[in-house]
Write a protein that holds these residues in place. Structure first.
Motif, short mmCIF file in Angstrom:
data_model
loop_
_atom_site.label_atom_id
_atom_site.label_comp_id
_atom_site.label_asym_id
_atom_site.label_seq_id
_atom_site.Cartn_x
_atom_site.Cartn_y
_atom_site.Cartn_z
N MET A 220 0.84 -1.33 -0.10
CA MET A 220 -0.08 0.09 -0.03
C MET A 220 0.97 1.22 -0.08
N ALA A 221 0.39 2.32 -0.71
CA ALA A 221 1.33 3.46 -0.86
C ALA A 221 1.08 4.13 0.51
N ILE A 222 2.29 5.08 0.77
CA ILE A 222 2.35 5.83 1.91
C ILE A 222 1.72 7.05 1.37
N SER A 223 0.76 7.39 1.86
CA SER A 223 -0.29 8.95 1.66
C SER A 223 0.54 9.94 2.29
N LEU A 224 0.80 10.97 1.41
CA LEU A 224 1.63 12.19 2.04
C LEU A 224 0.72 13.58 1.92
N PRO A 225 0.70 14.46 2.73
CA PRO A 225 -0.01 15.66 2.53
C PRO A 225 0.88 16.72 1.65
N ARG A 226 2.02 16.48 1.27
CA ARG A 226 2.85 17.17 0.41
C ARG A 226 4.00 16.45 -0.28
N ILE A 227 4.53 17.33 -1.23
CA ILE A 227 5.46 16.62 -1.99
C ILE A 227 6.76 16.16 -0.98
N PRO A 228 7.24 14.92 -1.43
CA PRO A 228 8.39 14.42 -0.27
C PRO A 228 9.49 15.25 -0.67
N ASP A 229 10.37 15.31 0.47
CA ASP A 229 11.62 16.03 0.34
C ASP A 229 12.58 14.89 0.77
N ARG A 230 13.80 15.47 1.42
CA ARG A 230 14.67 14.49 2.11
C ARG A 230 14.22 13.54 2.99
N SER A 231 13.13 13.79 3.61
CA SER A 231 12.51 13.00 4.74
C SER A 231 11.04 12.85 4.46
N ILE A 232 10.49 12.07 5.00
CA ILE A 232 8.77 11.50 4.96
C ILE A 232 8.35 11.20 6.47
N HIS A 233 7.43 11.80 6.83
CA HIS A 233 6.76 11.73 8.09
C HIS A 233 5.45 10.82 7.69
N ALA A 234 5.55 9.66 8.38
CA ALA A 234 4.69 8.44 8.13
C ALA A 234 4.57 7.46 9.15
N ASN A 235 3.24 6.94 9.53
CA ASN A 235 3.29 5.94 10.39
C ASN A 235 3.71 6.19 11.76
N GLY A 236 3.80 7.55 12.00
CA GLY A 236 4.18 8.02 13.37
C GLY A 236 5.54 8.08 13.40
N ARG A 237 6.35 8.02 12.42
CA ARG A 237 7.88 8.16 12.64
C ARG A 237 8.46 9.13 11.28
N GLU A 238 9.52 9.36 11.27
CA GLU A 238 10.41 9.91 10.40
C GLU A 238 11.17 9.11 9.59
N TYR A 239 11.14 9.08 8.14
CA TYR A 239 12.02 8.35 7.27
C TYR A 239 12.95 8.91 6.38
N LEU A 240 14.06 8.78 6.08
CA LEU A 240 14.99 9.44 5.10
C LEU A 240 14.50 8.70 3.74
N TYR A 241 14.25 9.71 2.80
CA TYR A 241 13.50 9.36 1.68
C TYR A 241 14.55 9.00 0.37
N PHE A 242 14.85 8.04 -0.12
CA PHE A 242 15.83 7.80 -1.19
C PHE A 242 15.16 7.31 -2.39
N GLY A 243 13.94 7.80 -2.82
CA GLY A 243 13.29 7.12 -3.92
C GLY A 243 12.94 8.47 -4.70
N GLY A 244 11.69 7.99 -5.67
CA GLY A 244 11.30 9.15 -6.53
C GLY A 244 12.39 9.25 -7.85
N THR A 245 12.15 10.66 -8.28
CA THR A 245 12.84 11.10 -9.48
C THR A 245 13.34 12.64 -9.49
N ALA A 246 13.16 13.10 -8.19
CA ALA A 246 13.44 14.33 -8.08
C ALA A 246 15.08 14.64 -7.94
N TYR A 247 15.94 14.30 -8.97
CA TYR A 247 17.34 14.16 -8.95
C TYR A 247 18.02 15.27 -8.41
N LEU A 248 17.76 16.69 -8.65
CA LEU A 248 18.31 17.80 -8.16
C LEU A 248 17.46 18.32 -6.99
N GLY A 249 16.24 17.72 -6.50
CA GLY A 249 15.78 18.28 -5.26
C GLY A 249 15.02 19.68 -5.39
#
Length: 348
Positions: free
Chosen positions: A1-30
């Motif tokens: 199941m996809a993680i639902s976010l309220p905004r475009i992900p950046d270097r970190s994602i807040h989900a499931n009550g915790r913070e994750y570092l995000y190393f996915g997507g295609t925003a190569y230049l951030g």
């Protein structure tokens, strides 16, 4: 199941009550959440407005489109360029035009789904592709066309295009999708246009999304002036609304930011690659900030330890599982250090 976010992900994602570092997507230049880039965009929204709801063939034209296309062509090294509102539409414009002109179109193995429309012959190996092209060349009809991804994540294309060099390039037209290359690879991030030119194909076009590398919701087609001008006369081009003019202005204004962010991305890339103990574990193209793997459990193990990577079936639920670590310019050095330490522990 996809993680639902309220905004475009950046270097970190807040989900499931915790913070994750995000190393996915295609925003190569951030760039999507990068404050200096957003300020440039908002300045251009103030200047050009939100949307230009007219055909590019209208008797009234905004000059920013011509300026942006000239800027892109000069940067990439092509004679001319046109833009559309998405990379998908840019590819569709090219393919529909070539089919209408009677060309036989072949899709290389792993070609993007944007190229796999009705009328295109799919191939599953380069041996099969070579035989099909040779047969079509011998038929003496319109020049056959090869559709392919410049960055196909199998390491069979970029950076040396060994598979392409085995084909009768002097007798075919190349149409490359450089969506994962432009802004990221090549000399100063110019993408693969110049590299493909050196292969001396009979004819060539390169289409791409400008969103992945350059943070611009638009698509582009690069090629010789004659064919670009011909594409502009088509009903497909004339009937489609253009990209936001504010994006075109931002594309020009962000030139310095692109250089700075690419430098940061390559620093992250070099640090990651140089510190990873088991780099051979990943499928990787030298110079590209992505690292694919086939171990379905590794993505879950990384998530359990606070890292989210690309991990989903593509292009639909029945497609293969895509598991990929993606580095971005928005990552801090300590983010990369944490990921490398985790990978070195898991892959011992």
């Amino acid at each position: 199941m996809a993680i639902s976010l309220p905004r475009i992900p950046d270097r970190s994602i807040h989900a499931n009550g915790r913070e994750y570092l995000y190393f996915g997507g295609t925003a190569y230049l951030g760039l999507q959440s990068y404050t200096p880039f957003k300020k440039l965009f908002l300045k251009n929204v103030e200047r050009y407005g939100m949307h230009y709801g007219a055909s590019r063939r209208s008797n009234v034209a905004l000059d920013i489109y011509q300026q942006a296309e000239g800027h892109l062509a000069h940067w990439v090294g092509s004679e001319a360029c046109l833009t559309m509102s998405s990379g998908y539409l840019a590819a569709q414009l090219v393919i529909q035009h070539l089919l209408h002109k009677g060309h036989t179109l072949f899709a290389a193995p792993n070609a993007h789904t944007a190229m796999l429309m009705n009328g295109v012959t799919r191939t599953h190996s380069f041996k099969e592709l070579n035989l099909a092209l040779e047969q079509q060349v011998s038929n003496k009809g319109p020049m056959p066309v090869l559709l392919f991804d410049t960055i196909d994540f199998t390491a069979k294309q970029y950076p040396h295009f060994e598979a392409l060099q085995q084909l009768p390039l002097d007798k075919i037209m190349l149409v490359g999708d450089d969506s994962h290359g432009i802004g990221i690879v090549g000399d100063q991030g110019k993408g693969c246009y110049g590299l493909l030119q050196k292969l001396n194909p009979a004819q060539m076009l390169v289409c791409c999304s400008l969103g992945k590398g350059l943070g611009i919701q638009a698509g582009a087609v690069f090629g010789d002036e004659e064919i670009i001008e011909t594409l502009k006369t088509t009903p497909f081009y004339g009937g489609a609304s253009p990209a936001l003019p504010a994006f075109m202005g931002t594309l020009i204004d962000a030139e310095t930011l692109y250089v700075e962010r690419l430098t940061t991305l390559m620093e992250n890339y070099q640090w990651f690659l140089g510190s990873l103990d088991q780099s051979q574990y990943f499928q990787h193209m030298k110079g590209h900030p992505t690292f694919e793997f086939e171990n379905a459990s590794l993505a879950q193990e990384l998530e359990d330890r606070g890292f989210i990577v690309t991990n989903f079936n593509y292009p639909d639920a029945n497609g293969p599982l895509v598991s990929r670590i993606v580095l971005s310019a928005y990552h801090k050095k300590e983010d990369v250090q944490q990921l490398v330490h985790c990978l070195n522990t898991l892959l011992t």
